[in-house]
Design a protein around this motif. Sequence first.
Motif, PDB file in Angstrom:
ATOM      1  N   ARG A  38       0.843  -1.190   0.000  1.00 41.63           N
ATOM      2  CA  ARG A  38       0.000   0.000   0.000  1.00 41.63           C
ATOM      3  C   ARG A  38       0.874   1.232   0.000  1.00 41.63           C
ATOM      4  NH1 ARG A  38      -3.105  -0.770   5.834  1.00 41.63           N
ATOM      5  NH2 ARG A  38      -1.275  -0.639   7.218  1.00 41.63           N
ATOM      6  N   GLN A  39       0.388   2.229  -0.717  1.00 47.18           N
ATOM      7  CA  GLN A  39       1.106   3.488  -0.830  1.00 47.18           C
ATOM      8  C   GLN A  39       0.254   4.578  -0.209  1.00 47.18           C
ATOM      9  OE1 GLN A  39       2.594   4.251  -4.750  1.00 47.18           O
ATOM     10  NE2 GLN A  39       3.768   6.029  -4.099  1.00 47.18           N
ATOM     11  N   PRO A  41      -0.724   8.507   1.220  1.00 49.35           N
ATOM     12  CA  PRO A  41      -0.762   9.815   0.538  1.00 49.35           C
ATOM     13  C   PRO A  41       0.592  10.515   0.464  1.00 49.35           C
ATOM     14  CG  PRO A  41      -2.701   9.555   1.910  1.00 49.35           C
ATOM     15  CD  PRO A  41      -1.820   8.367   2.186  1.00 49.35           C
ATOM     16  N   GLY A  42       1.451  10.307   1.421  1.00 50.71           N
ATOM     17  CA  GLY A  42       2.777  10.914   1.381  1.00 50.71           C
ATOM     18  C   GLY A  42       3.767  10.132   0.554  1.00 50.71           C
ATOM     19  N   ALA A  43       3.295   9.092  -0.151  1.00 51.58           N
ATOM     20  CA  ALA A  43       4.067   8.247  -1.069  1.00 51.58           C
ATOM     21  C   ALA A  43       4.877   7.164  -0.364  1.00 51.58           C
ATOM     22  CB  ALA A  43       4.966   9.065  -1.991  1.00 51.58           C
ATOM     23  N   GLU A  44       4.833   7.091   0.957  1.00 53.26           N
ATOM     24  CA  GLU A  44       5.497   5.991   1.654  1.00 53.26           C
ATOM     25  C   GLU A  44       4.794   4.681   1.301  1.00 53.26           C
ATOM     26  OE1 GLU A  44       5.281   6.331   5.869  1.00 53.26           O
ATOM     27  OE2 GLU A  44       6.195   4.386   6.248  1.00 53.26           O
ATOM     28  N   ARG A  45       5.568   3.612   1.132  1.00 52.23           N
ATOM     29  CA  ARG A  45       5.012   2.309   0.801  1.00 52.23           C
ATOM     30  C   ARG A  45       5.199   1.336   1.957  1.00 52.23           C
ATOM     31  NH1 ARG A  45       7.358   1.089  -5.299  1.00 52.23           N
ATOM     32  NH2 ARG A  45       6.408   2.902  -6.336  1.00 52.23           N
ATOM     33  N   GLU A  46       4.246   0.437   2.069  1.00 61.63           N
ATOM     34  CA  GLU A  46       4.332  -0.605   3.087  1.00 61.63           C
ATOM     35  C   GLU A  46       3.925  -1.933   2.461  1.00 61.63           C
ATOM     36  OE1 GLU A  46       1.406  -0.442   6.207  1.00 61.63           O
ATOM     37  OE2 GLU A  46       2.648  -1.603   7.590  1.00 61.63           O
ATOM     38  N   ALA A  47       4.730  -2.960   2.672  1.00 59.86           N
ATOM     39  CA  ALA A  47       4.345  -4.305   2.254  1.00 59.86           C
ATOM     40  C   ALA A  47       3.344  -4.840   3.275  1.00 59.86           C
ATOM     41  CB  ALA A  47       5.561  -5.203   2.168  1.00 59.86           C
ATOM     42  N   VAL A  48       2.202  -5.308   2.798  1.00 64.81           N
ATOM     43  CA  VAL A  48       1.097  -5.656   3.679  1.00 64.81           C
ATOM     44  C   VAL A  48       0.980  -7.161   3.889  1.00 64.81           C
ATOM     45  CG1 VAL A  48      -1.414  -5.591   3.874  1.00 64.81           C
ATOM     46  CG2 VAL A  48      -0.183  -3.578   3.047  1.00 64.81           C
ATOM     47  N   GLU A  89      -6.279   4.787   9.197  1.00 61.07           N
ATOM     48  CA  GLU A  89      -4.871   4.698   8.800  1.00 61.07           C
ATOM     49  C   GLU A  89      -4.607   3.625   7.746  1.00 61.07           C
ATOM     50  OE1 GLU A  89      -6.106   4.653  11.913  1.00 61.07           O
ATOM     51  OE2 GLU A  89      -4.970   3.287  13.232  1.00 61.07           O
ATOM     52  N   ASP A  90      -5.640   2.847   7.387  1.00 61.14           N
ATOM     53  CA  ASP A  90      -5.499   1.894   6.286  1.00 61.14           C
ATOM     54  C   ASP A  90      -5.725   2.572   4.933  1.00 61.14           C
ATOM     55  OD1 ASP A  90      -7.202  -0.527   8.314  1.00 61.14           O
ATOM     56  OD2 ASP A  90      -5.046  -0.445   7.879  1.00 61.14           O
ATOM     57  N   THR A  91      -6.117   3.839   4.949  1.00 57.07           N
ATOM     58  CA  THR A  91      -6.342   4.574   3.715  1.00 57.07           C
ATOM     59  C   THR A  91      -5.061   4.658   2.896  1.00 57.07           C
ATOM     60  OG1 THR A  91      -8.155   5.889   4.630  1.00 57.07           O
ATOM     61  CG2 THR A  91      -6.951   6.822   2.751  1.00 57.07           C
ATOM     62  N   ALA A  92      -5.127   4.167   1.648  1.00 58.52           N
ATOM     63  CA  ALA A  92      -3.950   4.122   0.779  1.00 58.52           C
ATOM     64  C   ALA A  92      -4.376   3.591  -0.584  1.00 58.52           C
ATOM     65  CB  ALA A  92      -2.873   3.217   1.371  1.00 58.52           C
ATOM     66  N   ILE A  93      -3.445   3.646  -1.526  1.00 59.64           N
ATOM     67  CA  ILE A  93      -3.615   2.922  -2.791  1.00 59.64           C
ATOM     68  C   ILE A  93      -2.982   1.545  -2.585  1.00 59.64           C
ATOM     69  CG2 ILE A  93      -3.111   2.851  -5.249  1.00 59.64           C
ATOM     70  CD1 ILE A  93      -2.845   5.912  -5.165  1.00 59.64           C
ATOM     71  N   TYR A  94      -3.741   0.510  -2.886  1.00 56.47           N
ATOM     72  CA  TYR A  94      -3.267  -0.858  -2.687  1.00 56.47           C
ATOM     73  C   TYR A  94      -2.870  -1.442  -4.042  1.00 56.47           C
ATOM     74  CZ  TYR A  94      -4.720  -0.885   2.168  1.00 56.47           C
ATOM     75  OH  TYR A  94      -4.820  -0.610   3.518  1.00 56.47           O
ATOM     76  N   HIS A  95      -1.617  -1.894  -4.100  1.00 59.76           N
ATOM     77  CA  HIS A  95      -1.068  -2.486  -5.313  1.00 59.76           C
ATOM     78  C   HIS A  95      -0.740  -3.951  -5.064  1.00 59.76           C
ATOM     79  CE1 HIS A  95      -0.099   1.484  -7.220  1.00 59.76           C
ATOM     80  NE2 HIS A  95       0.044   1.858  -5.956  1.00 59.76           N
ATOM     81  N   CYS A  96      -0.952  -4.795  -6.074  1.00 57.84           N
ATOM     82  CA  CYS A  96      -0.429  -6.145  -5.949  1.00 57.84           C
ATOM     83  C   CYS A  96       0.851  -6.274  -6.766  1.00 57.84           C
ATOM     84  CB  CYS A  96      -1.446  -7.217  -6.324  1.00 57.84           C
ATOM     85  SG  CYS A  96      -2.031  -7.214  -8.019  1.00 57.84           S
ATOM     86  N   VAL A  97       1.713  -7.147  -6.311  1.00 57.34           N
ATOM     87  CA  VAL A  97       3.005  -7.376  -6.954  1.00 57.34           C
ATOM     88  C   VAL A  97       3.220  -8.875  -7.084  1.00 57.34           C
ATOM     89  CG1 VAL A  97       3.963  -5.261  -5.966  1.00 57.34           C
ATOM     90  CG2 VAL A  97       4.327  -7.441  -4.798  1.00 57.34           C
ATOM     91  N   ALA A  98       4.137  -9.235  -7.974  1.00 54.20           N
ATOM     92  CA  ALA A  98       4.461 -10.643  -8.178  1.00 54.20           C
ATOM     93  C   ALA A  98       5.968 -10.827  -8.193  1.00 54.20           C
ATOM     94  CB  ALA A  98       3.864 -11.147  -9.485  1.00 54.20           C
ATOM     95  N   GLN A 120      -7.783   2.268  -4.999  1.00 50.84           N
ATOM     96  CA  GLN A 120      -7.840   3.184  -3.857  1.00 50.84           C
ATOM     97  C   GLN A 120      -8.757   2.635  -2.762  1.00 50.84           C
ATOM     98  OE1 GLN A 120      -6.328   6.417  -3.322  1.00 50.84           O
ATOM     99  NE2 GLN A 120      -7.135   6.047  -1.255  1.00 50.84           N
ATOM    100  N   VAL A 121      -8.261   2.643  -1.551  1.00 51.78           N
ATOM    101  CA  VAL A 121      -9.053   2.306  -0.366  1.00 51.78           C
ATOM    102  C   VAL A 121      -9.078   3.527   0.532  1.00 51.78           C
ATOM    103  CG1 VAL A 121      -9.157   0.896   1.728  1.00 51.78           C
ATOM    104  CG2 VAL A 121      -8.544  -0.162  -0.464  1.00 51.78           C
ATOM    105  N   THR A 122     -10.282   3.965   0.867  1.00 54.20           N
ATOM    106  CA  THR A 122     -10.446   5.114   1.744  1.00 54.20           C
ATOM    107  C   THR A 122     -11.341   4.720   2.908  1.00 54.20           C
ATOM    108  OG1 THR A 122     -10.249   6.634  -0.121  1.00 54.20           O
ATOM    109  CG2 THR A 122     -11.157   7.513   1.923  1.00 54.20           C
ATOM    110  N   VAL A 123     -10.833   4.905   4.121  1.00 54.22           N
ATOM    111  CA  VAL A 123     -11.579   4.557   5.325  1.00 54.22           C
ATOM    112  C   VAL A 123     -11.895   5.843   6.080  1.00 54.22           C
ATOM    113  CG1 VAL A 123     -11.639   3.149   7.415  1.00 54.22           C
ATOM    114  CG2 VAL A 123     -10.321   2.374   5.420  1.00 54.22           C
ATOM    115  N   SER A 124     -13.163   6.127   6.243  1.00 55.01           N
ATOM    116  CA  SER A 124     -13.578   7.347   6.940  1.00 55.01           C
ATOM    117  C   SER A 124     -13.793   7.062   8.423  1.00 55.01           C
ATOM    118  CB  SER A 124     -14.860   7.885   6.325  1.00 55.01           C
ATOM    119  OG  SER A 124     -15.916   6.956   6.477  1.00 55.01           O
TER     120      SER A 124
END
Length: 125
Positions: A38-39, A41-48, A89-98, A120-124
């Motif tokens: 997930r990426q 808004p500040g462009a930081e990425r995290e492997a989920v 805080e789970d709000t982010a763009i979620y990407h899959c990778v291989a 895009q995942v947005t949690v209010s």
Amino acid sequence: EVQLVESGGGLVQAGGSLRLSCAASGFTLDDYAIGWFRQFPGAEREAVSCISSSTGVTDYADSVKGRFTISSDNAKNTVYLQMDSLKPEDTAIYHCVATRSRFPTIASMWDYDYWGQGTQVTVSS
């Protein structure tokens, strides 16, 4: 041509659930581990999370353990990420990778071969 196409994102209230899908084409899940990044808004990425369909190995980031579940459907060549008890805080763009791996870990997914366009995942609150 290898493609990873994510879907299932959206807007949900805190405490809600979403299920993301990653449809793979151009290769089979037997040969690759699939992971979710997930990426923020500040462009930081995290492997989920990640999964190997051939071995059943899964791994999760501490931030999502107990809330997210990864699974795969080899017949559909698709990997899913079930996300429950969502937080803002789970709000982010979620990407899959291989990546070519039968025993993936969160750390090893950074060495990915392919990257999807994201959903895009947005949690209010």
